[in-house]
Scaffold this active site. Sequence first.
Site, PDB file in Angstrom:
ATOM      1  N   VAL A  75      36.020  44.814  38.658  1.00 52.44           N
ATOM      2  CA  VAL A  75      34.903  43.908  38.911  1.00 52.44           C
ATOM      3  C   VAL A  75      34.570  43.247  37.575  1.00 52.44           C
ATOM      4  O   VAL A  75      34.255  43.941  36.600  1.00 52.44           O
ATOM      5  CB  VAL A  75      33.684  44.659  39.481  1.00 52.44           C
ATOM      6  CG1 VAL A  75      32.473  43.739  39.535  1.00 52.44           C
ATOM      7  CG2 VAL A  75      34.005  45.203  40.868  1.00 52.44           C
ATOM      8  N   SER A  76      34.657  41.947  37.534  1.00 52.70           N
ATOM      9  CA  SER A  76      34.451  41.229  36.278  1.00 52.70           C
ATOM     10  C   SER A  76      33.034  41.400  35.767  1.00 52.70           C
ATOM     11  O   SER A  76      32.101  41.669  36.531  1.00 52.70           O
ATOM     12  CB  SER A  76      34.738  39.734  36.481  1.00 52.70           C
ATOM     13  OG  SER A  76      36.068  39.530  36.878  1.00 52.70           O
ATOM     14  N   ALA A  77      32.874  41.208  34.478  1.00 47.75           N
ATOM     15  CA  ALA A  77      31.546  41.231  33.883  1.00 47.75           C
ATOM     16  C   ALA A  77      30.676  40.173  34.546  1.00 47.75           C
ATOM     17  O   ALA A  77      31.143  39.088  34.903  1.00 47.75           O
ATOM     18  CB  ALA A  77      31.640  40.964  32.382  1.00 47.75           C
ATOM     19  N   PHE A 219      40.996  38.776  32.217  1.00 45.46           N
ATOM     20  CA  PHE A 219      41.149  39.334  33.560  1.00 45.46           C
ATOM     21  C   PHE A 219      42.375  40.235  33.610  1.00 45.46           C
ATOM     22  O   PHE A 219      43.301  40.094  32.793  1.00 45.46           O
ATOM     23  CB  PHE A 219      41.328  38.210  34.598  1.00 45.46           C
ATOM     24  CG  PHE A 219      40.057  37.526  34.994  1.00 45.46           C
ATOM     25  CD1 PHE A 219      39.333  37.947  36.098  1.00 45.46           C
ATOM     26  CD2 PHE A 219      39.566  36.457  34.254  1.00 45.46           C
ATOM     27  CE1 PHE A 219      38.156  37.320  36.466  1.00 45.46           C
ATOM     28  CE2 PHE A 219      38.392  35.819  34.612  1.00 45.46           C
ATOM     29  CZ  PHE A 219      37.687  36.256  35.734  1.00 45.46           C
TER      30      PHE A 219
END
Length: 416
Positions: A75-77, A219
């Site tokens: 889950v990206s920042a 990513f």
Amino acid sequence: MADVATESDRVDELREQLVDKLHELEALRTEAVERAIRAVPRHLFLPEESVEDAYAAQRALVTKRDEHGIALSSVSAARIQAFMLEQAEIRPGMRVLEVGSGGLNAAYLAELAGESGEVTTVDIDPDVTARAERLLGDTGYSRVRVVLADAEEGVAAHAPFDRILITVGTWDIPPAWVEQLSDGGRLVVPLRMRGLTRSVVFQREEGRLVSRGCEVCGFVPMQGAGAHQEQLLLVNGTAEIGLRFDDGLPAEPGLLDNAVRTPRAETWTGVIVGRWESYEMLQLYLATVLPDFCIMAVDPDLDTGLVSPRHKGFAMAAVDKANFAYVTTRRTPDDKSAEFGVHAFGPDGPAFAETVADHVRAWDREQRGGPGPEISVYPAATPDDQLPELSIGRVINKVHCRVVLSWPTAAPAAEN
């Protein structure tokens, strides 16, 4: 009941802190994206994490690793998610495709597209899509369509899309993404160019893509047909110093075998940057003007001090036949700023160090404070005479496309 109320109050507090931090970081710019960030229960998409970690602004959270501990899905920042949502400019009623599932970002997309819009999220990993489908259903976003497939071919059954967001690191842009994008549609993609990843927002115009801005990001890499491995060159026979090339090794890599046996040449540029000033445009500039640009990394367990970049895991570097050089910095006497310098090895190390230093000075003189390059994407079969003429620029050839970086020739007013 008291515990539930306390937990709810804590989540509300953390959500407000996150929104405030995203504004401070200039990742939130519109009321629409702020409403989406507020509406989605971020912590419920990260049940394995503490609520404090779930609402951290700059922390990516890994949700799956391979047997070697390498991250396969995350889950990206929140900061990256917010600015990519801003880049996309999603409006109610739009049809949106997300490449790279997880659930949370798709929920944000659903909030922005509204009940009249459509959101499709696709991933190659059945564990990832199963997780996304479960979490989206549990949180009231079952209207999001979850597809298990290799995204190299897009999702033709639900095209065309007004917006396509790629949330995995991408080296190439396959034709399907362009073909399934509506006229005037936007593609937001973390595109890797010569080892540097930027979230680029592209607008489709007359069979090509033209950038409308870019942001630094990171990513997990694309899997499946779109996967692409960098090539590693060890310059001193051990893993101490590695040069990573994104588009193939230099023509004669063996020429570097003896480079580190020569004295280290050092030159300083006189170009000063503030301690917290971003210089990501310098990275793109050097990647444009230096023919064999690469990224240098030093193994901390094998480090002998032969090279001394400011950051051992990432240093801008380049090769010229039997010479290689890297960019570093040193603190100014007041410790408030830093000066760029270049170290070089090889028989012509001093001259190559000056060449790279001159490019740093040219960026400072002609591009610093400016808009950066225009990035455009053309089909791979596009002949050279149909590409824009470049005064300062580079064409990066990939499997499916040709990426063109074109820098402005007029010197902006420098912001030192």
